[in-house]
Design a protein around this motif. Structure first.
Motif, PDB file in Angstrom:
ATOM      1  N   PHE A 119       0.833  -1.046   0.095  1.00 49.83           N
ATOM      2  CA  PHE A 119       0.038   0.129  -0.010  1.00 49.83           C
ATOM      3  C   PHE A 119       0.990   1.259  -0.003  1.00 49.83           C
ATOM      4  N   GLN A 120       0.141   2.279  -0.096  1.00 51.59           N
ATOM      5  CA  GLN A 120       1.090   3.710  -0.260  1.00 51.59           C
ATOM      6  C   GLN A 120       0.819   4.460   1.102  1.00 51.59           C
ATOM      7  N   VAL A 121       1.713   4.851   1.846  1.00 53.07           N
ATOM      8  CA  VAL A 121       1.598   5.966   2.908  1.00 53.07           C
ATOM      9  C   VAL A 121       1.732   7.361   2.346  1.00 53.07           C
ATOM     10  N   ALA A 122       0.729   8.473   2.620  1.00 50.75           N
ATOM     11  CA  ALA A 122       0.775   9.593   2.045  1.00 50.75           C
ATOM     12  C   ALA A 122       0.695  10.616   3.237  1.00 50.75           C
ATOM     13  N   ASP A 123       1.313  11.867   2.953  1.00 48.26           N
ATOM     14  CA  ASP A 123       1.051  12.752   4.118  1.00 48.26           C
ATOM     15  C   ASP A 123       0.767  14.074   3.366  1.00 48.26           C
ATOM     16  N   GLY A 124       0.208  14.002   2.311  1.00 45.94           N
ATOM     17  CA  GLY A 124      -0.503  15.050   1.512  1.00 45.94           C
ATOM     18  C   GLY A 124       0.781  15.955   0.572  1.00 45.94           C
ATOM     19  N   SER A 125       2.055  15.622   0.743  1.00 49.34           N
ATOM     20  CA  SER A 125       2.827  16.281  -0.274  1.00 49.34           C
ATOM     21  C   SER A 125       3.695  15.170  -0.604  1.00 49.34           C
ATOM     22  N   ALA A 126       3.957  13.979  -0.229  1.00 50.18           N
ATOM     23  CA  ALA A 126       4.373  12.735  -0.752  1.00 50.18           C
ATOM     24  C   ALA A 126       4.068  11.407  -0.447  1.00 50.18           C
ATOM     25  N   THR A 127       4.155  10.535  -1.190  1.00 50.23           N
ATOM     26  CA  THR A 127       3.866   9.079  -0.814  1.00 50.23           C
ATOM     27  C   THR A 127       5.019   8.359  -0.797  1.00 50.23           C
ATOM     28  N   LEU A 128       4.828   7.120  -0.153  1.00 51.20           N
ATOM     29  CA  LEU A 128       5.806   6.095  -0.065  1.00 51.20           C
ATOM     30  C   LEU A 128       5.251   4.818  -0.037  1.00 51.20           C
ATOM     31  N   PRO A 129       5.901   3.898  -1.128  1.00 52.89           N
ATOM     32  CA  PRO A 129       5.048   2.206  -1.008  1.00 52.89           C
ATOM     33  C   PRO A 129       5.647   1.864   0.150  1.00 52.89           C
ATOM     34  N   VAL A 130       4.838   0.970   0.738  1.00 54.14           N
ATOM     35  CA  VAL A 130       4.930   0.179   1.685  1.00 54.14           C
ATOM     36  C   VAL A 130       4.571  -1.307   1.860  1.00 54.14           C
ATOM     37  N   SER A 131       5.557  -2.296   1.793  1.00 59.19           N
ATOM     38  CA  SER A 131       5.269  -3.943   1.736  1.00 59.19           C
ATOM     39  C   SER A 131       4.981  -4.357   3.254  1.00 59.19           C
ATOM     40  N   ALA A 172      16.582  -1.091  -1.027  1.00 58.52           N
ATOM     41  CA  ALA A 172      17.564  -0.292  -2.066  1.00 58.52           C
ATOM     42  C   ALA A 172      16.573   0.140  -3.029  1.00 58.52           C
ATOM     43  N   ALA A 173      15.497  -0.303  -3.377  1.00 55.81           N
ATOM     44  CA  ALA A 173      14.447   0.178  -4.187  1.00 55.81           C
ATOM     45  C   ALA A 173      13.703   1.489  -3.861  1.00 55.81           C
ATOM     46  N   GLY A 174      13.874   1.779  -2.582  1.00 54.79           N
ATOM     47  CA  GLY A 174      12.828   2.691  -2.063  1.00 54.79           C
ATOM     48  C   GLY A 174      11.897   2.411  -1.402  1.00 54.79           C
ATOM     49  N   VAL A 175      11.396   1.311  -1.283  1.00 55.50           N
ATOM     50  CA  VAL A 175      10.048   0.744  -0.923  1.00 55.50           C
ATOM     51  C   VAL A 175      10.193   0.348   0.691  1.00 55.50           C
ATOM     52  N   PHE A 176       9.389   0.919   1.453  1.00 55.99           N
ATOM     53  CA  PHE A 176       9.510   0.651   3.099  1.00 55.99           C
ATOM     54  C   PHE A 176       9.043  -0.699   3.260  1.00 55.99           C
ATOM     55  N   LYS A 177       9.829  -1.565   3.706  1.00 59.56           N
ATOM     56  CA  LYS A 177       9.803  -3.052   4.139  1.00 59.56           C
ATOM     57  C   LYS A 177       9.238  -2.797   5.742  1.00 59.56           C
ATOM     58  N   ALA A 178       8.015  -2.963   6.016  1.00 57.48           N
ATOM     59  CA  ALA A 178       7.481  -3.037   7.356  1.00 57.48           C
ATOM     60  C   ALA A 178       7.534  -4.408   7.924  1.00 57.48           C
ATOM     61  N   ASP A 179       7.755  -4.327   9.325  1.00 56.60           N
ATOM     62  CA  ASP A 179       7.674  -5.604   9.937  1.00 56.60           C
ATOM     63  C   ASP A 179       6.546  -5.716  11.127  1.00 56.60           C
ATOM     64  N   THR A 180       6.054  -4.290  11.273  1.00 54.75           N
ATOM     65  CA  THR A 180       4.984  -4.154  12.104  1.00 54.75           C
ATOM     66  C   THR A 180       4.046  -2.919  11.665  1.00 54.75           C
ATOM     67  N   VAL A 181       2.700  -2.978  11.693  1.00 56.26           N
ATOM     68  CA  VAL A 181       1.868  -2.182  11.175  1.00 56.26           C
ATOM     69  C   VAL A 181       0.982  -1.757  12.264  1.00 56.26           C
ATOM     70  N   LEU A 182       0.615  -0.415  12.578  1.00 55.18           N
ATOM     71  CA  LEU A 182      -0.096  -0.141  13.766  1.00 55.18           C
ATOM     72  C   LEU A 182      -1.349   0.796  13.003  1.00 55.18           C
ATOM     73  N   ALA A 183      -2.534   0.463  13.297  1.00 54.82           N
ATOM     74  CA  ALA A 183      -3.643   1.131  12.858  1.00 54.82           C
ATOM     75  C   ALA A 183      -4.347   2.056  13.841  1.00 54.82           C
ATOM     76  N   LYS A 184      -5.064   3.331  13.348  1.00 52.02           N
ATOM     77  CA  LYS A 184      -5.701   4.044  14.245  1.00 52.02           C
ATOM     78  C   LYS A 184      -6.767   3.101  14.989  1.00 52.02           C
TER      79      LYS A 184
END
Length: 177
Positions: free
Chosen positions: A74-86, A109-121
């Motif tokens: 999925f993509q995480v955005a803050d309004g001015s930039a996005t970052l792909p997350v796997s 190395a490809a600029g994808v954020f590899k998450a090992d923990t995801v916390l939701a609101k």
């Protein structure tokens, strides 16, 4: 040197050593003190691949793709930039597109954020101060984030208060008899 002067010198030296130690610790933890980094902050800081940090923002609507063996991107955005997350694992029950998320992991190395923990609101009315400030700064703040209960609930609360007052009056009358 008198005993009093020696004692003051030792105390002053100890305080100086403690101040230097505290300054070194705070300097070393400067980047870790932040609760999370937004995608725009990641781009500004040029965070190196492999360095662990927390990424926070909103899950971009339409970006959630589920793969095999619990793999999710999925993509995480803050309004001015996005970052792909796997991420590979079970997502929290409240995780969905358009909601706030904080993920822990590292960039590859490809600029994808590899998450090992995801916390939701965890609640519709909950908004961490850092997230609220970031949304206000980016112009994405919605007035209903901090909304109070609707008018029906207020009317019900008022009705409950008036009934409580009536009950108190009845008790008072019973005591007078």
């Amino acid at each position: 040197m008198t005993r009093k002067q020696r004692r003051l010198t030792i105390i002053g030296g100890s305080l100086a050593v403690l101040a230097v130690a505290a300054a070194l610790v705070l300097n070393a933890l400067r980047d870790s003190i932040v609760f999370f980094s937004t995608p725009a902050m990641v781009a500004e800081k040029h965070i190196q691949a492999g360095k662990r940090f927390r990424l926070g923002g909103l899950v971009q609507p339409g970006s959630l793709v589920r793969g095999d063996n619990l793999a999710v991107t999925f993509q995480v955005a803050d309004g001015s930039a996005t970052l792909p997350v796997s991420y590979k694992g079970i997502l929290p029950d409240l995780f969905r597109e358009g909601q706030g998320v904080v993920a822990e992991g590292a960039l590859d190395a490809a600029g994808v954020f590899k998450a090992d923990t995801v916390l939701a609101k965890h609640d519709e009315n909950y908004m961490p101060k850092d997230v609220a400030d970031a949304l206000k700064k980016q112009g994405h703040w919605k007035d209903d984030y901090g909304a109070k209960p609707d008018d029906d609930a207020k009317a019900g609360a008022g009705l409950g208060a008036s009934r409580a007052a009536q009950g108190a009056a009845q008790i008072g009358q019973g005591v007078q008899r």
